[in-house]
Design a protein around this motif. Structure first.
Motif, PDB file in Angstrom:
ATOM      1  N   UNK A   1      -1.192   1.092  -7.199  1.00 49.30           N
ATOM      2  CA  UNK A   1      -0.369   2.130  -6.582  1.00 49.30           C
ATOM      3  C   UNK A   1       0.499   2.837  -7.614  1.00 49.30           C
ATOM      4  N   UNK A   2       0.856   2.142  -8.679  1.00 48.12           N
ATOM      5  CA  UNK A   2       1.690   2.718  -9.726  1.00 48.12           C
ATOM      6  C   UNK A   2       0.864   3.254 -10.897  1.00 48.12           C
ATOM      7  N   UNK A   3      -0.437   3.363 -10.706  1.00 42.48           N
ATOM      8  CA  UNK A   3      -1.272   3.926 -11.756  1.00 42.48           C
ATOM      9  C   UNK A   3      -1.519   2.995 -12.908  1.00 42.48           C
ATOM     10  N   UNK A   4      -1.308   1.697 -12.697  1.00 42.86           N
ATOM     11  CA  UNK A   4      -1.551   0.721 -13.750  1.00 42.86           C
ATOM     12  C   UNK A   4      -2.982   0.183 -13.640  1.00 42.86           C
ATOM     13  N   UNK A   5      -3.496  -0.470 -14.698  1.00 44.23           N
ATOM     14  CA  UNK A   5      -4.850  -1.044 -14.630  1.00 44.23           C
ATOM     15  C   UNK A   5      -4.935  -2.115 -13.556  1.00 44.23           C
ATOM     16  N   UNK A   6      -6.129  -2.318 -13.006  1.00 46.72           N
ATOM     17  CA  UNK A   6      -6.296  -3.329 -11.972  1.00 46.72           C
ATOM     18  C   UNK A   6      -6.130  -4.733 -12.555  1.00 46.72           C
ATOM     19  N   UNK A   7      -5.743  -5.704 -11.740  1.00 40.98           N
ATOM     20  CA  UNK A   7      -5.586  -7.079 -12.224  1.00 40.98           C
ATOM     21  C   UNK A   7      -6.868  -7.585 -12.876  1.00 40.98           C
ATOM     22  N   UNK A   8      -6.711  -8.373 -13.938  1.00 36.09           N
ATOM     23  CA  UNK A   8      -7.852  -8.850 -14.721  1.00 36.09           C
ATOM     24  C   UNK A   8      -7.996 -10.368 -14.545  1.00 36.09           C
ATOM     25  N   UNK A   9      -9.068 -10.779 -13.851  1.00 37.46           N
ATOM     26  CA  UNK A   9      -9.351 -12.196 -13.628  1.00 37.46           C
ATOM     27  C   UNK A   9     -10.501 -12.694 -14.505  1.00 37.46           C
TER      28      UNK A   9
ATOM     29  N   UNK B   1      -9.417   2.497  -1.327  1.00 35.36           N
ATOM     30  CA  UNK B   1      -9.098   3.843  -1.809  1.00 35.36           C
ATOM     31  C   UNK B   1      -8.311   3.780  -3.112  1.00 35.36           C
ATOM     32  N   UNK B   2      -7.373   2.836  -3.211  1.00 35.16           N
ATOM     33  CA  UNK B   2      -6.606   2.689  -4.443  1.00 35.16           C
ATOM     34  C   UNK B   2      -7.500   2.268  -5.603  1.00 35.16           C
ATOM     35  N   UNK B   3      -8.427   1.358  -5.333  1.00 35.52           N
ATOM     36  CA  UNK B   3      -9.366   0.929  -6.380  1.00 35.52           C
ATOM     37  C   UNK B   3     -10.236   2.112  -6.805  1.00 35.52           C
ATOM     38  N   UNK B   4     -10.679   2.912  -5.837  1.00 34.81           N
ATOM     39  CA  UNK B   4     -11.511   4.076  -6.155  1.00 34.81           C
ATOM     40  C   UNK B   4     -10.747   5.069  -7.020  1.00 34.81           C
ATOM     41  N   UNK B   5      -9.496   5.347  -6.673  1.00 37.57           N
ATOM     42  CA  UNK B   5      -8.693   6.280  -7.461  1.00 37.57           C
ATOM     43  C   UNK B   5      -8.475   5.759  -8.880  1.00 37.57           C
TER      44      UNK B   5
END
Length: 256
Positions: free
Chosen positions: A68-76, A116-120
């Motif tokens: 939501x804040x435009x940061x990279x997605x969590x990395x597992x 939608x957030x993941x897509x953006x």
């Protein structure tokens, strides 16, 4: 029981939790699998006394908090059989992106779906996506990925390119609202135009000529976009038009 390790460095926050993923949970279904608490009795008790809102929804919250804040997605990706390892990048928030998300959530009166957030986020990072590529990111079927992307197009957050068969998606120009953002969008689309021209010229060199229907298929464009591309290449003398109507074909022009 092992210790949970939390480490902060210049690039991010790393949390290591002993025990590995639960049976049936993998990195490929982390977002979509049913919750599987290690201790169901403890999880139910925590929910009943109000310590947690819902069991098994922590991953969604982590993704939402980052994306939501435009940061990279969590990395597992460093997770293995003995530990679940989560890496959260500490990059600065993209305030312009957050503003656009908040505006959209205010318009619809609800939070944007996690898909939608993941897509953006994927569109921001990769610049252009197909439904098949997004399906991998959201861990769902391509049909669901297509619905997510088309909903973003309808909301004015994404832009579709090409026909149904070869459709691709980019962020809409309205999302590029930060300083220099419009220039970034223009560069992105300019690069796409150059790539399309090179694809067409390469095809003509190999096959001698190209028709509009072949341009649509080759470049994944709509009929109108293919028409504009061919018109521009003809005006720049990159292509020569032979014939008319259904027999019209384009050959290499004098400027090539």
């Amino acid at each position: 029981m092992g210790a949970v390790h939390v480490r902060m460095d210049d690039e991010g926050l790393t949390i290591s939790n002993p025990g590995g993923l639960m049976d049936g949970v993998t990195l490929a279904n982390l977002l979509t699998t049913e919750p599987r608490p290690r201790n169901r009795t403890l999880a139910d008790a925590m929910k009943r006394i109000g310590v947690v809102e819902r069991s098994g929804r922590g991953v969604d919250k982590i993704y939402r908090g980052m994306l939501r804040f435009g940061r990279p997605e969590p990395d597992y990706r460093r997770t293995d059989a003995t530990s679940v390892i989560l890496r959260l990048a500490t990059t600065d928030a993209d305030e312009a992106f957050l503003k656009r998300v908040v505006e959209e959530e205010g318009r619809r009166g609800s939070a944007l779906p996690i898909d939608s957030l993941i897509a953006l986020a994927a569109l921001r990072g990769l610049k252009r996506l197909t439904t098949e590529e997004l399906a991998i990111h959201i861990q769902r079927e391509p049909a669901q990925a297509k619905r997510t992307l088309e909903a973003l197009v309808e909301a004015g957050l994404a832009q579709a390119h090409g026909t149904t068969r070869g459709r691709t998606y980019t962020l809409a120009v309205g999302v590029y609202t930060a300083e220099g953002g419009k220039a970034a969008y223009t560069r992105q689309m300019g690069f796409s135009n150059l790539q399309h021209e090179q694809l067409v010229l390469s095809y003509v060199r190999q096959h001698g000529a190209i028709r509009r229907a072949e341009v649509i298929e080759l470049c994944r464009l709509s009929e109108g976009q293919a028409k504009d591309l061919l018109k521009r290449m003809k005006m720049n003398e990159l292509l020569l038009l032979e014939g008319a109507g259904r027999t019209a074909a384009y050959r290499i022009g004098p400027k090539v």
